[in-house]
Design a protein around this motif. Structure first.
Motif, PDB file in Angstrom:
ATOM      1  N   GLN A 116      -1.612  -1.244 -22.974  1.00  0.00           N
ATOM      2  CA  GLN A 116      -2.439  -1.599 -22.092  1.00  0.00           C
ATOM      3  C   GLN A 116      -1.789  -1.636 -20.556  1.00  0.00           C
ATOM      4  N   VAL A 117      -0.213  -1.589 -20.541  1.00  0.00           N
ATOM      5  CA  VAL A 117       0.465  -1.542 -19.148  1.00  0.00           C
ATOM      6  C   VAL A 117       0.389   0.089 -18.829  1.00  0.00           C
ATOM      7  N   LEU A 118       0.719   0.828 -19.817  1.00  0.00           N
ATOM      8  CA  LEU A 118       0.244   2.134 -19.501  1.00  0.00           C
ATOM      9  C   LEU A 118      -1.093   2.682 -19.232  1.00  0.00           C
ATOM     10  N   ASN A 119      -2.052   2.106 -19.582  1.00  0.00           N
ATOM     11  CA  ASN A 119      -3.585   2.460 -19.038  1.00  0.00           C
ATOM     12  C   ASN A 119      -3.366   1.870 -17.384  1.00  0.00           C
ATOM     13  N   LEU A 120      -3.169   0.574 -17.234  1.00  0.00           N
ATOM     14  CA  LEU A 120      -3.099  -0.029 -16.086  1.00  0.00           C
ATOM     15  C   LEU A 120      -2.586   0.739 -15.096  1.00  0.00           C
ATOM     16  N   GLN A 179       7.250  10.940 -26.171  1.00  0.00           N
ATOM     17  CA  GLN A 179       5.986  10.932 -26.458  1.00  0.00           C
ATOM     18  C   GLN A 179       5.315   9.939 -25.742  1.00  0.00           C
ATOM     19  N   THR A 180       5.884   9.015 -25.282  1.00  0.00           N
ATOM     20  CA  THR A 180       5.204   7.879 -24.175  1.00  0.00           C
ATOM     21  C   THR A 180       4.927   8.787 -22.830  1.00  0.00           C
ATOM     22  N   VAL A 181       5.691   9.473 -22.509  1.00  0.00           N
ATOM     23  CA  VAL A 181       5.649   9.998 -21.048  1.00  0.00           C
ATOM     24  C   VAL A 181       4.447  11.050 -21.205  1.00  0.00           C
ATOM     25  N   ARG A 182       4.380  11.612 -22.146  1.00  0.00           N
ATOM     26  CA  ARG A 182       3.286  12.863 -22.227  1.00  0.00           C
ATOM     27  C   ARG A 182       1.863  12.102 -22.127  1.00  0.00           C
ATOM     28  N   TYR A 183       1.741  10.837 -22.464  1.00  0.00           N
ATOM     29  CA  TYR A 183       0.284  10.208 -22.136  1.00  0.00           C
ATOM     30  C   TYR A 183      -0.077  10.128 -20.802  1.00  0.00           C
ATOM     31  N   VAL A 184       1.213   9.893 -19.780  1.00  0.00           N
ATOM     32  CA  VAL A 184       0.799   9.212 -18.259  1.00  0.00           C
ATOM     33  C   VAL A 184       1.200  10.320 -17.573  1.00  0.00           C
ATOM     34  N   SER A 185       1.740  11.598 -17.707  1.00  0.00           N
ATOM     35  CA  SER A 185       2.262  12.546 -16.786  1.00  0.00           C
ATOM     36  C   SER A 185       1.542  13.606 -16.849  1.00  0.00           C
ATOM     37  N   ASP A 186       1.254  14.248 -15.551  1.00  0.00           N
ATOM     38  CA  ASP A 186       0.812  15.579 -15.150  1.00  0.00           C
ATOM     39  C   ASP A 186       1.790  16.588 -15.433  1.00  0.00           C
ATOM     40  N   ARG A 187       3.080  16.234 -14.796  1.00  0.00           N
ATOM     41  CA  ARG A 187       4.177  17.281 -15.018  1.00  0.00           C
ATOM     42  C   ARG A 187       5.262  16.391 -15.620  1.00  0.00           C
ATOM     43  N   ILE A 188       6.121  17.288 -16.324  1.00  0.00           N
ATOM     44  CA  ILE A 188       7.306  16.441 -17.058  1.00  0.00           C
ATOM     45  C   ILE A 188       8.574  17.292 -16.746  1.00  0.00           C
ATOM     46  N   ALA A 189       9.700  16.662 -16.449  1.00  0.00           N
ATOM     47  CA  ALA A 189      10.969  17.143 -15.970  1.00  0.00           C
ATOM     48  C   ALA A 189      12.043  16.509 -17.128  1.00  0.00           C
ATOM     49  N   VAL A 190      12.757  17.464 -17.709  1.00  0.00           N
ATOM     50  CA  VAL A 190      13.418  17.066 -18.939  1.00  0.00           C
ATOM     51  C   VAL A 190      15.039  17.240 -18.130  1.00  0.00           C
ATOM     52  N   MET A 191      15.653  15.847 -18.434  1.00  0.00           N
ATOM     53  CA  MET A 191      17.072  15.872 -17.720  1.00  0.00           C
ATOM     54  C   MET A 191      18.005  15.787 -19.151  1.00  0.00           C
ATOM     55  N   GLY A 242       0.892  -1.125   0.020  1.00  0.00           N
ATOM     56  CA  GLY A 242      -0.081  -0.128  -0.139  1.00  0.00           C
ATOM     57  C   GLY A 242       0.927   1.246   0.059  1.00  0.00           C
ATOM     58  N   PRO A 243       1.910   1.310  -0.909  1.00  0.00           N
ATOM     59  CA  PRO A 243       2.632   2.657  -0.900  1.00  0.00           C
ATOM     60  C   PRO A 243       2.113   3.858  -1.375  1.00  0.00           C
ATOM     61  N   ASP A 244       2.779   4.944  -1.095  1.00  0.00           N
ATOM     62  CA  ASP A 244       2.323   6.301  -1.481  1.00  0.00           C
ATOM     63  C   ASP A 244       2.548   6.809  -2.678  1.00  0.00           C
ATOM     64  N   ALA A 245       3.728   5.957  -3.198  1.00  0.00           N
ATOM     65  CA  ALA A 245       4.167   6.259  -4.634  1.00  0.00           C
ATOM     66  C   ALA A 245       4.634   5.309  -5.327  1.00  0.00           C
ATOM     67  N   ILE A 246       4.967   5.010  -6.621  1.00  0.00           N
ATOM     68  CA  ILE A 246       5.246   4.276  -7.454  1.00  0.00           C
ATOM     69  C   ILE A 246       6.437   4.821  -8.253  1.00  0.00           C
ATOM     70  N   ILE A 247       7.531   4.162  -8.345  1.00  0.00           N
ATOM     71  CA  ILE A 247       8.372   4.845  -9.394  1.00  0.00           C
ATOM     72  C   ILE A 247       8.537   3.675 -10.554  1.00  0.00           C
ATOM     73  N   ALA A 248       8.193   4.178 -11.590  1.00  0.00           N
ATOM     74  CA  ALA A 248       8.227   3.075 -12.864  1.00  0.00           C
ATOM     75  C   ALA A 248       9.353   3.616 -13.740  1.00  0.00           C
ATOM     76  N   ASP A 249      10.405   2.583 -13.894  1.00  0.00           N
ATOM     77  CA  ASP A 249      11.635   3.096 -14.404  1.00  0.00           C
ATOM     78  C   ASP A 249      11.375   2.297 -15.630  1.00  0.00           C
ATOM     79  N   GLU A 250      11.068   2.825 -16.886  1.00  0.00           N
ATOM     80  CA  GLU A 250      11.325   2.504 -18.101  1.00  0.00           C
ATOM     81  C   GLU A 250      10.163   0.951 -17.898  1.00  0.00           C
ATOM     82  N   PRO A 251       9.039   1.178 -17.552  1.00  0.00           N
ATOM     83  CA  PRO A 251       7.963  -0.226 -17.388  1.00  0.00           C
ATOM     84  C   PRO A 251       7.690  -0.689 -18.652  1.00  0.00           C
ATOM     85  N   THR A 252       7.605  -0.011 -19.826  1.00  0.00           N
ATOM     86  CA  THR A 252       7.272  -0.733 -21.048  1.00  0.00           C
ATOM     87  C   THR A 252       8.265  -1.028 -22.060  1.00  0.00           C
ATOM     88  N   SER A 253       9.509  -0.590 -21.794  1.00  0.00           N
ATOM     89  CA  SER A 253      10.445  -0.698 -22.939  1.00  0.00           C
ATOM     90  C   SER A 253      10.744  -2.186 -23.262  1.00  0.00           C
TER      91      SER A 253
END
Length: 273
Positions: A195-199, A219-231, A175-186
């Motif tokens: 399907q995984v992004l929608n989930l 382009q993938t990040v834009r579908y799931v993100s409220d904010r984006i940080a570019v590094m 029951g975490p407060d946050a999930i870190i997804a590191d390249e989860p679909t690549s």
């Protein structure tokens, strides 16, 4: 219990430097993977971190989840400073933040059934009885859209998409407060990426999670993100609301990413997101 205005994770002027193999024994060359990063992630929000390989995004994620200690700067979880981590702090971080790694084939134990993989975090943290753990495992497998029959399977008997769903279920076990997804679909086939992004997006909304989504594909990040940080080269060159940043990028590197990176999603799947 934290207030709604307190970030789940906050980084303040975080630096991470490593000694490289170049240089002399007494004066090894320093590699600055992260330079002065400031980030905060609020409950119910998805922060996308995007940049090319070696830009520092995964090192930043490792600092967020407690796998990497910063060389300088401060790290906060739910308003509490945890920069210098004790064993107790690491246990608390494990309850606050979970990680979904890039390749589910290596993230899961090939010799453990799915049921044992999902129950394992509960046993390690001594949560509940065996009966309540079984109930929780049943909830988790249903939450990620897999049948209960999958609980008896070994990871090698599942498809790549199913394995990643199991990895997501395990990340949710405590029951975490946050999930870190590191390249989860690549590491997944194009047909299951959407399907995984929608989930992930649905779970974030239903559970009111904070989520950090890391990818080299803007382009993938834009579908799931409220904010984006570019590094770029360890520095956050631009951060802001996803729609504004993509419609009116201010930094030349952001414009280069937008112009050069084709979407990792198949065009016919983009309508599903």
């Amino acid at each position: 219990m934290t207030s709604e205005g307190t970030p789940i994770i906050e980084l303040k002027d975080v630096h991470v430097a490593f000694n490289s193999r170049t240089g002399s024994l007494f004066k090894p060359t320093k590699v600055h993977a992260v330079r002065g990063v400031n980030m905060s992630i609020m409950r119910g929000q998805t922060l996308g971190i995007v940049g090319e390989s070696g830009c520092g995004k995964s090192t930043t994620a490792n600092v967020m989840c407690g796998l990497q200690a910063p060389t300088a700067g401060r790290v906060y979880f739910n308003g509490e400073e945890v920069t210098k981590r004790t064993a107790e702090a690491r246990r608390r971080i494990g309850r606050v933040v979970s990680v979904v790694f890039q390749d589910p084939a290596t993230a899961l134990n090939p010799r453990m059934t799915v049921e044992d993989q999902l129950a394992d975090p509960l046993r390690v943290h001594r949560i509940g009885t065996e009966a309540t753990r079984r109930d929780r495992v049943g909830e988790l497998i249903s939450m990620v859209g897999l049948p209960s029959s999958a609980l008896d399977a070994l990871p090698g008997q599942l498809s790549g998409g199913q394995r990643q769903r199991v990895a997501i279920a395990r990340a949710l076990a405590l029951g975490p407060d946050a999930i870190i997804a590191d390249e989860p679909t690549s590491a997944l086939d194009v047909s299951v990426r959407a399907q995984v992004l929608n989930l992930l997006t649905d779970l974030k909304r239903e559970l009111n999670l904070a989520m950090v989504f890391i990818s080299h594909d803007i382009q993938t990040v834009r579908y799931v993100s409220d904010r984006i940080a570019v590094m770029n080269k360890g520095v956050v060159v631009e951060e802001g609301p996803a729609a504004r940043l993509l419609e009116d990028p201010q930094d030349p590197y952001t414009r280069t990413l937008l112009g050069a990176a084709p979407s990792l999603l198949h065009p016919t799947l983009e309508g599903e997101l």
